[in-house]
Design an enzyme around this catalytic site. Structure first.
Site, PDB file in Angstrom:
ATOM      1  N   HIS A   5      -6.666   0.650  -5.136  1.00  7.33           N
ATOM      2  CA  HIS A   5      -5.511  -0.060  -5.670  1.00  7.33           C
ATOM      3  C   HIS A   5      -5.469  -1.454  -5.064  1.00  7.33           C
ATOM      4  O   HIS A   5      -6.223  -1.774  -4.129  1.00  7.33           O
ATOM      5  CB  HIS A   5      -4.189   0.681  -5.380  1.00  7.33           C
ATOM      6  CG  HIS A   5      -3.895   0.811  -3.908  1.00  7.33           C
ATOM      7  ND1 HIS A   5      -4.202   1.953  -3.180  1.00  7.33           N
ATOM      8  CD2 HIS A   5      -3.335  -0.047  -3.011  1.00  7.33           C
ATOM      9  CE1 HIS A   5      -3.839   1.794  -1.926  1.00  7.33           C
ATOM     10  NE2 HIS A   5      -3.307   0.578  -1.789  1.00  7.33           N
TER      11      HIS A   5
ATOM     12  N   HIS B  10       0.825  -1.218   0.000  1.00  5.71           N
ATOM     13  CA  HIS B  10       0.000   0.000   0.000  1.00  5.71           C
ATOM     14  C   HIS B  10       0.859   1.268   0.000  1.00  5.71           C
ATOM     15  O   HIS B  10       0.466   2.297   0.574  1.00  5.71           O
ATOM     16  CB  HIS B  10      -0.955   0.013   1.201  1.00  5.71           C
ATOM     17  CG  HIS B  10      -1.867  -1.169   1.256  1.00  5.71           C
ATOM     18  ND1 HIS B  10      -3.003  -1.275   0.498  1.00  5.71           N
ATOM     19  CD2 HIS B  10      -1.799  -2.328   1.991  1.00  5.71           C
ATOM     20  CE1 HIS B  10      -3.610  -2.428   0.760  1.00  5.71           C
ATOM     21  NE2 HIS B  10      -2.889  -3.089   1.655  1.00  5.71           N
TER      22      HIS B  10
ATOM     23  N   SER C 144      -3.914  -7.691  -1.187  1.00  2.61           N
ATOM     24  CA  SER C 144      -4.743  -6.844  -0.338  1.00  2.61           C
ATOM     25  C   SER C 144      -5.409  -5.787  -1.207  1.00  2.61           C
ATOM     26  O   SER C 144      -4.743  -5.112  -2.009  1.00  2.61           O
ATOM     27  CB  SER C 144      -3.893  -6.178   0.758  1.00  2.61           C
ATOM     28  OG  SER C 144      -4.697  -5.354   1.576  1.00  2.61           O
TER      29      SER C 144
END
Length: 708
Positions: free
Chosen positions: A157, A63, A132
């Site tokens: 994303h 992330h 994720s």
């Protein structure tokens, strides 16, 4: 494969596929929930009426917006969950992964046999094994379905991470997207066709270096890897995800169930490879002779794992095997980095071997990467063999003496007497560390100085007076054992013998009386009932003749037997008293129930009628008058015991022959005669006594009858 082909393969795009959410697995946190209807609504809204994405989502690392490594080529909602297919195209990131994979021992082991080795794919499978999804929260269904607000995009994303927070989010890497989708048995043929159409439309061309979206570096990736080390449930969750998705049934590069501990095992190198590496790496010193034969294997360690062959030191070369040794007994040679170990090959080598120059190089003092295992006795034997050569190799070195210091003599078990010669601490220390022999005293001396003597001006103290014993009773009593004597110290010698014999000032007798008074209490008094001659008087119980100190030997046994006998007698007497008390109570009740007033004494319950009442009965016979006595006799035969005698039924003729008594007299000789006769008849009809207790009971009853 050549170097150019490896570099071209390293920069080639890598595909990654996996589930972003499983509909049949409820997450641990409510914010991670993604229902099917919400996901399909978001896909239609973002795909402009189609269940797919119109704009490719970025694919990053953990992330991090600066670590974008590719894009999401396809995303589709299938039967079991939300599935996506990404493409890693960053050349800078792939180059970092390629260099890191060359240093990994786990990657060097290679994949499963049917798969082709690919270090980049294997490194990504072991480092970033999870997917994720970054999306909007859907705690409220209405808020999730409405795209109004600051964030109009439901999906932001997809990140490659060490482990995903949702269940079943395992990442599978590969060079072919079709091969990646075939690793998941939950995908149907229609699902694969839909995913194929999406990635073909999106395109997967490689990105050049100028348009590389990856703006991070290796330090950022290292920081993310350190953060992943603190995830405690990473390996168990990856194993669970691998079984849940079904990847275990098909070959893949997934390292979720592979433990990296097995990669740390030291591998045994062959003799050819070790010989070649030593010939290339080692540079012999000037004047040293390189052996023609291969070096002998090192000493086997205690563990089953074989250590690799040690490289030769620049200053020490392994010695050749002597021709006299058999193949079953190879020569043992080891090189160590300790300064004293430089002379070990010289001392243990055969005559044909030579040793390097006089002074070792500085590099030889560094510890090698690999070690050799030696037993303790072999290690000390090598050190002992190197002592003689150490002063030659190292000028100024001092060798320890071969013989150990003699052990000190043992200490004496008891201190020496005062008559022995005095030995100081200096002499004891000299005796420890030198061959000191005392000419006066052959053994050890005492550790303490003798007791100091008194000053000559002081008088000599008198010797202690012996304690003597005195009898406590009169001189005539000789039957008391010596244990009953009293002991007096010599301080009472000034008092007279008479004063000691009679208690002195009276303190001893006073203490004895106080002890006796304290020991005697009301609990020692025996019970007495109303109607007895001694009622109201304090009677002492029978005390056991037991010594105050408990006794010992035969006295204790005899006292215990006497105590048992007294206990039996005491119990029998108490039983008799209870029976007598019950009989008196019953006779009192019977006398109260008679028609005529009877005068009762505290010791008898026999009813007597005056003569005037007998003669003025108006035709009544004495038998009728004695009907109350007959009832008493019947109850006596039934088991009621009287304290004076047992009443028997008397006939009318016996009562008539008894004759009237004098008027005004309260005695009744006729009833007494009948009672005595009945007692004799009852005594004659009784059975002989059973035991001593029964005999004592009968004697006691007879004595009470006589008293009455």
């Amino acid at each position: 494969m050549t170097m150019d082909e490896q570099q071209s393969q390293a920069v080639a795009p890598v595909y990654v596929g996996g589930f972003l959410a499983r509909y049949d697995q409820s997450p641990d946190e409510a914010e991670l929930l993604l229902p099917r209807d919400v996901v399909e609504h978001w896909l239609h809204a973002q795909g402009q009426g189609q269940p797919s994405l119109s704009v490719a989502l970025p694919l990053n690392i953990n992330h991090d917006d600066t670590a974008v490594v590719g894009h999401v080529a396809a995303m589709q909602s299938v039967r079991d969950g939300l599935f996506c297919l990404g493409c890693v195209t960053s050349p800078r990131f792939l180059e970092i992964v390629r260099r890191a994979s060359e240093k990994s021992e786990l990657v060097s082991r290679g994949p499963v046999s049917p798969l082709q080795p690919d270090k980049v794919v294997e490194f990504l499978s072991g480092s970033y094994a999870g997917l994720s999804l970054s999306s909007r929260r859907c705690d409220d269904v209405e808020a999730a379905t409405s795209l109004s607000g600051s964030e109009t995009t439901p999906f932001k994303h997809v990140a490659l991470c060490s482990v995903g927070r949702r269940r079943g989010t395992l990442a599978v890497y590969g060079r072919d997207p079709e091969w990646v989708t075939q690793r998941f048995p939950d995908l149907t043929a229609a699902d694969r066709d839909g995913l194929r159409a999406q990635w073909q439309r999106c395109g997967s061309t490689a990105v050049d270096a100028s348009g590389d979206p990856f703006r991070s570096d290796s330090y950022g990736l290292l920081g993310n890897s350190v953060d992943a080390l603190y995830i405690r449930e990473r390996l168990p969750k990856l194993r669970y995800d691998k079984q849940l998705v079904g990847v275990t049934e098909r070959e893949s590069y997934v390292k979720a169930s592979v433990s990296p501990e097995a990669a740390c095992v030291i591998k045994a190198a062959s003799a050819e490879r070790s010989g070649d590496s030593r010939s290339q790496a080692a540079t012999p010193a000037a004047g040293a002779r390189v052996p023609s034969s291969s070096p002998s294997p090192p000493v086997e360690p205690p563990s089953p794992v074989q250590p690799p062959a040690l490289p030769a030191s620049p200053s020490v070369l392994p010695a050749e095997s002597p021709p006299s040794l058999s193949p079953s007994e190879p020569a043992e040679a080891a090189s160590m980095s300790h300064p004293l170990s430089a002379a070990v090959p010289a001392a243990t080598a055969p005559p044909g071997a030579t040793v390097a120059g006089a002074s070792p190089a500085v590099s030889s003092l560094a510890w090698p990467h690999d070690g050799v295992y030696l037993p303790k006795d072999a290690f000390f034997s090598l050190l002992g063999a190197s002592r003689s050569a150490a002063p030659v190799m190292y000028p100024g070195a001092v060798a320890a003496p071969p013989s150990a210091s003699p052990a000190p003599l043992p200490l004496p078990s008891y201190p020496a007497s005062y008559g022995a010669p005095v030995v100081g601490y200096d002499q004891l220390a000299a005796r420890h560390f030198a061959d000191y022999v005392d000419p006066h005293y052959p053994g050890w001396g005492r550790r303490y100085e003798p007791a100091p003597s008194l000053h000559p001006s002081y008088p000599v103290p008198p010797p202690p007076s012996p304690a003597y014993y005195r009898r406590r009773d009169s001189p005539g009593g000789m039957d008391e054992p010596p244990s009953g004597w009293e002991r007096y110290d010599g301080g009472h010698r000034g008092q007279s013998q008479k004063q000691h014999r009679h208690g002195g000032s009276g303190g001893h007798n006073k203490r004895r009386k106080e002890t006796a008074a304290a020991s005697s209490s009301s609990s020692d008094e025996d019970l007495s009932f109303p109607g007895e001659a001694e009622h109201g008087r304090a009677r002492k119980r029978l005390k056991s003749h037991v010594n105050s100190d408990g006794g010992s030997g035969g006295h204790a046994g005899s006292n215990q037997q006497q105590q048992q006998r007294y206990d039996e007698l005491r119990d029998a007497i108490h039983e008799l008293k209870r029976d007598l008390f019950a009989a008196r109570q019953s006779s009192t009740l019977l006398s109260a129930a008679l028609p005529s007033a009877a005068s009762s004494s505290p010791t008898t319950t026999t009813v007597c009628t005056p003569t005037s009442e007998l003669t003025s009965g108006g035709g009544e016979t004495p038998t009728a008058l004695l009907s109350g006595g007959a009832k008493v006799a019947e109850r006596a035969q039934a088991g009621v015991v009287n304290a004076s005698c047992r009443l028997a039924t008397a006939s009318g003729s016996e009562a008539a022959t008894a004759g009237p008594s004098t008027a005004g007299s309260s005695s009744c000789p006729a009833s007494v005669v009948l009672a005595a006769a009945a007692a004799q008849a009852a005594a004659a009809s009784q059975s002989p006594p059973k035991d001593m207790v029964d005999l004592n009971r009968r004697i006691f009853v007879a004595a009470l009858n006589k008293l009455e």
